[in-house]
Motif scaffolding. Sequence first.
Motif, PDB file in Angstrom:
ATOM      1  N   LEU A 103       1.420   9.305  -5.741  1.00 14.87           N
ATOM      2  CA  LEU A 103       1.690  10.709  -5.438  1.00 14.87           C
ATOM      3  C   LEU A 103       2.764  11.280  -6.364  1.00 14.87           C
ATOM      4  CD1 LEU A 103       1.625  10.613  -1.528  1.00 14.87           C
ATOM      5  CD2 LEU A 103      -0.088  11.621  -3.034  1.00 14.87           C
ATOM      6  N   ARG A 104       3.688  10.417  -6.785  1.00 22.52           N
ATOM      7  CA  ARG A 104       4.769  10.878  -7.655  1.00 22.52           C
ATOM      8  C   ARG A 104       4.288  11.059  -9.091  1.00 22.52           C
ATOM      9  NH1 ARG A 104       7.745   7.040  -6.743  1.00 22.52           N
ATOM     10  NH2 ARG A 104       7.581   5.836  -8.671  1.00 22.52           N
ATOM     11  N   THR A 105       3.426  10.164  -9.564  1.00 18.28           N
ATOM     12  CA  THR A 105       3.015  10.188 -10.971  1.00 18.28           C
ATOM     13  C   THR A 105       1.642  10.811 -11.187  1.00 18.28           C
ATOM     14  OG1 THR A 105       1.963   8.007 -10.844  1.00 18.28           O
ATOM     15  CG2 THR A 105       4.335   8.074 -11.344  1.00 18.28           C
ATOM     16  N   GLY A 106       0.862  10.904 -10.095  1.00 14.57           N
ATOM     17  CA  GLY A 106      -0.498  11.408 -10.238  1.00 14.57           C
ATOM     18  C   GLY A 106      -1.481  10.375 -10.726  1.00 14.57           C
ATOM     19  N   ARG A 107      -1.061   9.097 -10.770  1.00 17.81           N
ATOM     20  CA  ARG A 107      -1.936   8.029 -11.270  1.00 17.81           C
ATOM     21  C   ARG A 107      -1.797   6.791 -10.404  1.00 17.81           C
ATOM     22  NH1 ARG A 107       0.883   9.807 -15.583  1.00 17.81           N
ATOM     23  NH2 ARG A 107       2.165   7.928 -15.585  1.00 17.81           N
ATOM     24  N   SER A 108      -2.845   5.954 -10.390  1.00 23.34           N
ATOM     25  CA  SER A 108      -2.791   4.673  -9.694  1.00 23.34           C
ATOM     26  C   SER A 108      -3.879   3.767 -10.240  1.00 23.34           C
ATOM     27  CB  SER A 108      -2.975   4.859  -8.183  1.00 23.34           C
ATOM     28  OG  SER A 108      -2.973   3.605  -7.524  1.00 23.34           O
ATOM     29  N   GLU A 109      -3.588   2.476 -10.263  1.00 22.07           N
ATOM     30  CA  GLU A 109      -4.577   1.491 -10.683  1.00 22.07           C
ATOM     31  C   GLU A 109      -5.431   1.039  -9.497  1.00 22.07           C
ATOM     32  OE1 GLU A 109      -5.137   0.628 -13.841  1.00 22.07           O
ATOM     33  OE2 GLU A 109      -3.622   2.149 -14.303  1.00 22.07           O
ATOM     34  N   GLU A 110      -4.962   1.304  -8.278  1.00 24.05           N
ATOM     35  CA  GLU A 110      -5.698   0.920  -7.079  1.00 24.05           C
ATOM     36  C   GLU A 110      -6.756   1.987  -6.781  1.00 24.05           C
ATOM     37  OE1 GLU A 110      -7.551  -0.280  -4.193  1.00 24.05           O
ATOM     38  OE2 GLU A 110      -6.009  -1.680  -4.921  1.00 24.05           O
ATOM     39  N   PRO A 111      -8.036   1.615  -6.739  1.00 27.17           N
ATOM     40  CA  PRO A 111      -9.097   2.627  -6.629  1.00 27.17           C
ATOM     41  C   PRO A 111      -8.951   3.567  -5.434  1.00 27.17           C
ATOM     42  CG  PRO A 111     -10.043   0.515  -7.244  1.00 27.17           C
ATOM     43  CD  PRO A 111      -8.587   0.255  -6.946  1.00 27.17           C
ATOM     44  N   VAL A 112      -8.670   3.047  -4.233  1.00 31.12           N
ATOM     45  CA  VAL A 112      -8.583   3.923  -3.060  1.00 31.12           C
ATOM     46  C   VAL A 112      -7.424   4.902  -3.213  1.00 31.12           C
ATOM     47  CG1 VAL A 112      -8.249   4.017  -0.561  1.00 31.12           C
ATOM     48  CG2 VAL A 112      -9.671   2.216  -1.551  1.00 31.12           C
ATOM     49  N   VAL A 113      -6.301   4.403  -3.698  1.00 28.02           N
ATOM     50  CA  VAL A 113      -5.145   5.276  -3.909  1.00 28.02           C
ATOM     51  C   VAL A 113      -5.442   6.270  -5.027  1.00 28.02           C
ATOM     52  CG1 VAL A 113      -2.708   5.357  -4.554  1.00 28.02           C
ATOM     53  CG2 VAL A 113      -3.543   3.540  -3.047  1.00 28.02           C
ATOM     54  N   ILE A 127      -2.531  18.986  -0.978  1.00 29.89           N
ATOM     55  CA  ILE A 127      -2.259  18.486   0.364  1.00 29.89           C
ATOM     56  C   ILE A 127      -0.808  18.042   0.463  1.00 29.89           C
ATOM     57  CG2 ILE A 127      -2.887  16.749   2.088  1.00 29.89           C
ATOM     58  CD1 ILE A 127      -5.688  16.693   0.827  1.00 29.89           C
ATOM     59  N   ASP A 128      -0.141  18.453   1.510  1.00 26.32           N
ATOM     60  CA  ASP A 128       1.267  18.129   1.734  1.00 26.32           C
ATOM     61  C   ASP A 128       1.463  16.613   1.762  1.00 26.32           C
ATOM     62  OD1 ASP A 128       3.858  17.758   2.748  1.00 26.32           O
ATOM     63  OD2 ASP A 128       3.718  19.501   4.075  1.00 26.32           O
ATOM     64  N   HIS A 129       2.314  16.094   0.876  1.00 27.52           N
ATOM     65  CA  HIS A 129       2.529  14.650   0.776  1.00 27.52           C
ATOM     66  C   HIS A 129       3.181  14.075   2.032  1.00 27.52           C
ATOM     67  CE1 HIS A 129       2.459  14.657  -3.944  1.00 27.52           C
ATOM     68  NE2 HIS A 129       1.377  15.158  -3.404  1.00 27.52           N
ATOM     69  N   SER A 130       3.869  14.880   2.800  1.00 29.17           N
ATOM     70  CA  SER A 130       4.521  14.368   4.004  1.00 29.17           C
ATOM     71  C   SER A 130       3.501  13.849   5.010  1.00 29.17           C
ATOM     72  CB  SER A 130       5.384  15.449   4.656  1.00 29.17           C
ATOM     73  OG  SER A 130       4.590  16.476   5.225  1.00 29.17           O
ATOM     74  N   TYR A 131       2.272  14.364   4.954  1.00 27.14           N
ATOM     75  CA  TYR A 131       1.244  13.871   5.877  1.00 27.14           C
ATOM     76  C   TYR A 131       0.954  12.395   5.625  1.00 27.14           C
ATOM     77  CZ  TYR A 131       0.232  18.872   6.597  1.00 27.14           C
ATOM     78  OH  TYR A 131       0.315  20.217   6.882  1.00 27.14           O
ATOM     79  N   PHE A 132       0.958  11.994   4.361  1.00 30.21           N
ATOM     80  CA  PHE A 132       0.682  10.592   4.032  1.00 30.21           C
ATOM     81  C   PHE A 132       1.873   9.703   4.395  1.00 30.21           C
ATOM     82  CE2 PHE A 132      -1.659  13.242   0.901  1.00 30.21           C
ATOM     83  CZ  PHE A 132      -2.935  12.974   1.367  1.00 30.21           C
ATOM     84  N   VAL A 133       3.085  10.224   4.239  1.00 29.53           N
ATOM     85  CA  VAL A 133       4.281   9.481   4.636  1.00 29.53           C
ATOM     86  C   VAL A 133       4.259   9.221   6.139  1.00 29.53           C
ATOM     87  CG1 VAL A 133       6.804   9.564   4.779  1.00 29.53           C
ATOM     88  CG2 VAL A 133       5.650  10.392   2.721  1.00 29.53           C
ATOM     89  N   LEU A 160       0.829  -1.201   0.000  1.00 28.48           N
ATOM     90  CA  LEU A 160       0.000   0.000   0.000  1.00 28.48           C
ATOM     91  C   LEU A 160       0.868   1.259   0.000  1.00 28.48           C
ATOM     92  CD1 LEU A 160      -2.720   1.435   0.213  1.00 28.48           C
ATOM     93  CD2 LEU A 160      -2.641   1.078   2.692  1.00 28.48           C
ATOM     94  N   ARG A 161       1.916   1.259   0.812  1.00 26.42           N
ATOM     95  CA  ARG A 161       2.807   2.420   0.860  1.00 26.42           C
ATOM     96  C   ARG A 161       3.473   2.654  -0.480  1.00 26.42           C
ATOM     97  NH1 ARG A 161       8.207   2.284   4.414  1.00 26.42           N
ATOM     98  NH2 ARG A 161       8.762   0.987   2.611  1.00 26.42           N
ATOM     99  N   ASP A 162       3.925   1.571  -1.129  1.00 26.30           N
ATOM    100  CA  ASP A 162       4.576   1.720  -2.439  1.00 26.30           C
ATOM    101  C   ASP A 162       3.593   2.234  -3.482  1.00 26.30           C
ATOM    102  OD1 ASP A 162       6.867   0.787  -1.250  1.00 26.30           O
ATOM    103  OD2 ASP A 162       6.705  -1.249  -2.078  1.00 26.30           O
ATOM    104  N   SER A 163       2.347   1.715  -3.426  1.00 29.67           N
ATOM    105  CA  SER A 163       1.326   2.181  -4.362  1.00 29.67           C
ATOM    106  C   SER A 163       1.034   3.662  -4.142  1.00 29.67           C
ATOM    107  CB  SER A 163       0.042   1.356  -4.178  1.00 29.67           C
ATOM    108  OG  SER A 163      -0.990   1.826  -5.010  1.00 29.67           O
ATOM    109  N   LEU A 164       1.000   4.065  -2.869  1.00 31.19           N
ATOM    110  CA  LEU A 164       0.770   5.473  -2.554  1.00 31.19           C
ATOM    111  C   LEU A 164       1.922   6.343  -3.034  1.00 31.19           C
ATOM    112  CD1 LEU A 164      -0.774   7.735  -1.064  1.00 31.19           C
ATOM    113  CD2 LEU A 164       0.481   7.069   1.005  1.00 31.19           C
ATOM    114  N   ASP A 165       3.148   5.919  -2.772  1.00 32.72           N
ATOM    115  CA  ASP A 165       4.313   6.688  -3.211  1.00 32.72           C
ATOM    116  C   ASP A 165       4.310   6.887  -4.717  1.00 32.72           C
ATOM    117  OD1 ASP A 165       5.146   6.836  -0.602  1.00 32.72           O
ATOM    118  OD2 ASP A 165       6.682   5.281  -0.771  1.00 32.72           O
ATOM    119  N   THR A 166       4.040   5.796  -5.447  1.00 33.50           N
ATOM    120  CA  THR A 166       4.004   5.883  -6.904  1.00 33.50           C
ATOM    121  C   THR A 166       2.885   6.806  -7.368  1.00 33.50           C
ATOM    122  OG1 THR A 166       4.908   3.639  -7.123  1.00 33.50           O
ATOM    123  CG2 THR A 166       3.758   4.560  -9.036  1.00 33.50           C
TER     124      THR A 166
END
Length: 350
Positions: free
Chosen positions: A90-100, A112-118, A82-88
């Motif tokens: 936030l970096r690319t602006g896209r995800s295949e995982e619906p919640v992300v 929103i500041d990305h550090s909050y999610f980290v 989940l963390r890797d999917s989130l990092d990707t």
Amino acid sequence: MTRRELDAAGIEEPALRAAYTHCRRLNARHGKTYFLATRLLPLSRRPAVHALYGFARWADDIVDDLSGNATRAQRDRALHTLRDSLDTGLRTGRSEEPVVQALVHTAVRYDIDHSYFVDFMASMLSDLDVTDYPTYEHLARYMHGSAAVIGLQMLPVLGTVTPREEAAPHAAALGVAFQLTNFLRDVGEDLDRGRVYLPADLLAAHGVDRELLLWSRRSGRDDPRIRAAVLDVVALTQDVYRQAEPGLDMLDPVTRPCMRTAFTLYRDILGAIEADGFQVVHRRSVVPRRRRVAVALAGAIRMATAHRAGGGRPGGLRDTAQTAPGGEPFLHQQSALRQEKELPRLPPHP
């Protein structure tokens, strides 16, 4: 209602609409009291709140594994995935995982500041191994990632009438107050999962430790030392609510009814704990349903008044909001209140 929310928010792409809808279902299933309060937000802001809380609920469910079937290694892999999917995302602006996908869209839209999610993911990962906290300072470090940052994530969506950095400490405090309330309410259930969130030094000041809590839980017997310790944590939590409360008036007028309703409902849990004789080791204390309905109805009236007064800012959208850095119509509310009458209990961790 989902379609109206998505239309109001200008979310048109089918896959993205499906992602937000999935987050909304997570919130409706897991956080029913807060979900009701969310119905007091303007239609256009609700999808973003569902995305933020849907992601938090998903991560929390991995940690707790309510089915009891996942090993520690499996939960660790799921959280890292989940963390890797989130990092990707936030970096690319896209995800295949619906919640992300919904979370990333919200993070970009509201800047929103990305550090909050980290920081949030760091606290979730620590939950796999950390089972108690020696002092309140240790617990506060954990709650920064698990609770304070939730308040900070919400702030751009809610909007403010003051510079955002002025409201930020109060938003963070509100997240902490909500989580401390959950810790108090869920002492027994957390014990069953091998965790004690109440600070060990505060417990020790009253002669309480994990062994005494477990004895009380297993035997069903009370101990005055536990009652005294819980009373102290209730007082501490009330103080955090007092720190958070001034921030409510700093919010956009049309989002205040939602947050004041959530504030009142969660703070009322402390009163329910006291009325129940501080029996948190043995059972959850529940705010009476009539009280919850009355608070939600008052919130709906305040929301209708704010709309009639023409209040409302467009939240923290990049093209309209303040850029200072930061550490539904009434008939539909009546429908929500009818749903609340059927709710069996207060929500898990927000």
